[in-house]
Design a protein around this motif. Structure first.
Motif, PDB file in Angstrom:
ATOM      1  N   SER A 159       0.136  -7.536  10.615  1.00 17.97           N
ATOM      2  CA  SER A 159       0.136  -6.070  10.653  1.00 17.97           C
ATOM      3  C   SER A 159      -0.878  -5.553  11.670  1.00 17.97           C
ATOM      4  O   SER A 159      -0.619  -4.567  12.365  1.00 17.97           O
ATOM      5  CB  SER A 159      -0.182  -5.508   9.257  1.00 17.97           C
ATOM      6  OG  SER A 159      -1.526  -5.729   8.896  1.00 17.97           O
ATOM      7  N   VAL A 199      -1.882  -6.176   0.479  1.00 18.37           N
ATOM      8  CA  VAL A 199      -0.448  -5.980   0.731  1.00 18.37           C
ATOM      9  C   VAL A 199      -0.165  -4.519   1.052  1.00 18.37           C
ATOM     10  O   VAL A 199       0.603  -4.204   1.981  1.00 18.37           O
ATOM     11  CB  VAL A 199       0.379  -6.450  -0.485  1.00 18.37           C
ATOM     12  CG1 VAL A 199       1.843  -6.051  -0.327  1.00 18.37           C
ATOM     13  CG2 VAL A 199       0.268  -7.966  -0.653  1.00 18.37           C
ATOM     14  N   LEU A 232       1.337  -3.262   4.637  1.00 20.67           N
ATOM     15  CA  LEU A 232       2.599  -2.524   4.714  1.00 20.67           C
ATOM     16  C   LEU A 232       2.391  -1.157   5.352  1.00 20.67           C
ATOM     17  O   LEU A 232       3.192  -0.721   6.190  1.00 20.67           O
ATOM     18  CB  LEU A 232       3.199  -2.369   3.316  1.00 20.67           C
ATOM     19  CG  LEU A 232       3.756  -3.638   2.669  1.00 20.67           C
ATOM     20  CD1 LEU A 232       4.200  -3.360   1.240  1.00 20.67           C
ATOM     21  CD2 LEU A 232       4.914  -4.205   3.481  1.00 20.67           C
ATOM     22  N   THR A 280       1.807  -1.520   9.126  1.00 18.83           N
ATOM     23  CA  THR A 280       3.043  -1.887   9.821  1.00 18.83           C
ATOM     24  C   THR A 280       4.007  -0.705   9.897  1.00 18.83           C
ATOM     25  O   THR A 280       4.601  -0.438  10.956  1.00 18.83           O
ATOM     26  CB  THR A 280       3.724  -3.064   9.108  1.00 18.83           C
ATOM     27  OG1 THR A 280       2.827  -4.183   9.079  1.00 18.83           O
ATOM     28  CG2 THR A 280       4.997  -3.475   9.834  1.00 18.83           C
ATOM     29  N   LEU A 281       4.177   0.000   8.780  1.00 24.94           N
ATOM     30  CA  LEU A 281       5.130   1.116   8.749  1.00 24.94           C
ATOM     31  C   LEU A 281       4.722   2.240   9.689  1.00 24.94           C
ATOM     32  O   LEU A 281       5.584   2.958  10.219  1.00 24.94           O
ATOM     33  CB  LEU A 281       5.263   1.647   7.316  1.00 24.94           C
ATOM     34  CG  LEU A 281       5.981   0.718   6.320  1.00 24.94           C
ATOM     35  CD1 LEU A 281       5.917   1.283   4.912  1.00 24.94           C
ATOM     36  CD2 LEU A 281       7.435   0.498   6.733  1.00 24.94           C
TER      37      LEU A 281
END
Length: 275
Positions: free
Chosen positions: A173, A253, A257, A260-261
């Protein structure tokens, strides 16, 4: 028309680019992964950071600072430091990705990719896959060094693999952040300089090298929310069998996420529109 005018003109998307199917996209990613891997084979020096950095940092911190941090018990510090280093390795390799992407654009390599009938995301995803592989190699070297220096795995192979997977997931990420920086800044030196300004406070303002309980209160507040602290603590819990596992792993996590998003679409859009 001058060469400068040609090189500065934006590369327009080819007709039908948006209609590339999943199978073709996966094939393009596979071909680009193979290309990037062959580049590493032809230039083995590009692996020096992944191979040598965990060795140098392990020797430096364990034998120079470990005795002071652990009050003379270097064996205890090895068990503290090695899981923490899993968090640091991915960050350093991710920063090198940003400088590499920036250099590729300056050399015109990326412009050639953007003239091909391939999805723009496939170029960056292929880069991400190869760099995640380099992170894995670096982590394996780190663990080998750890076991040589006396690292004691108190759980089992499954928990160790979970710690490695967690570190790779978070490191991948971070790669999106530095690819976005590499696409946004003008020179590799600018990417590297800004990267150091970001990673230095994150690395040393965390629980990677020393327990946060020894830090001032205001710094402890920062380390509490630092994702590298969560990753280091989660990896320690998984490899030692002590401490909470669910909370730090969940937080890592969520961080991975969220990063990355947010940054992956921005990086792909910047790659598509960069002039």
């Amino acid at each position: 028309m001058s060469a400068a005018t040609v090189s500065s003109a934006p590369v327009k998307a080819l007709p039908g680019e948006g209609r590339i199917g999943l199978r073709a996209n996966l094939r393009h990613i596979g071909a680009l992964v193979r290309r990037n891997a062959l580049q590493i084979k032809q230039d083995p020096e590009s692996m020096f950071d992944a191979l040598l950095m965990p060795i140098v940092f392990s020797l430096l911190f364990v034998y120079v600072f470990g005795g002071a941090v652990a009050q003379g018990d270097r064996n205890a510090y090895v068990n503290y430091f090695i899981p923490g280093m899993m968090a640091m390795g991915g960050l350093n390799i991710a920063m090198s990705v940003g400088t590499g992407v920036n250099d590729d654009f300056n050399k015109g390599v990326m412009d050639r990719f953007r003239t091909m009938p391939i999805a723009r995301s496939s170029v960056l995803i292929a880069k991400l896959i190869v760099e995640t592989g380099r992170m894995l190699v670096s982590t394996v070297v780190l663990l080998i060094m750890g076991f040589i220096m006396g690292f004691d795995l108190k759980t089992g192979p499954a928990e160790l693999l979970a710690a490695v997977a967690l570190a790779l997931f978070f490191g991948s990420s971070l790669t999106w952040i530095f690819m976005l920086l590499g696409l946004s800044l003008k020179t590799p030196q600018a990417v590297q300089g800004l990267g150091f300004l970001v990673i230095m406070p994150l690395q040393f303002g965390s629980s990677i090298f020393a327990p946060t309980s020894t830090m001032p209160g205001w710094l402890q507040s920062f380390t509490k929310y630092n994702p590298l602290s969560q990753l280091a603590d989660g990896a320690r819990a998984l490899t030692s069998g002590h401490g909470a596992v669910a909370h730090p792993v969940t937080m890592v996590v969520i961080w991975a996420l969220a990063i990355t998003l947010v940054t992956a679409p921005l990086a792909v859009a910047k790659f598509r529109n960069k002039t």
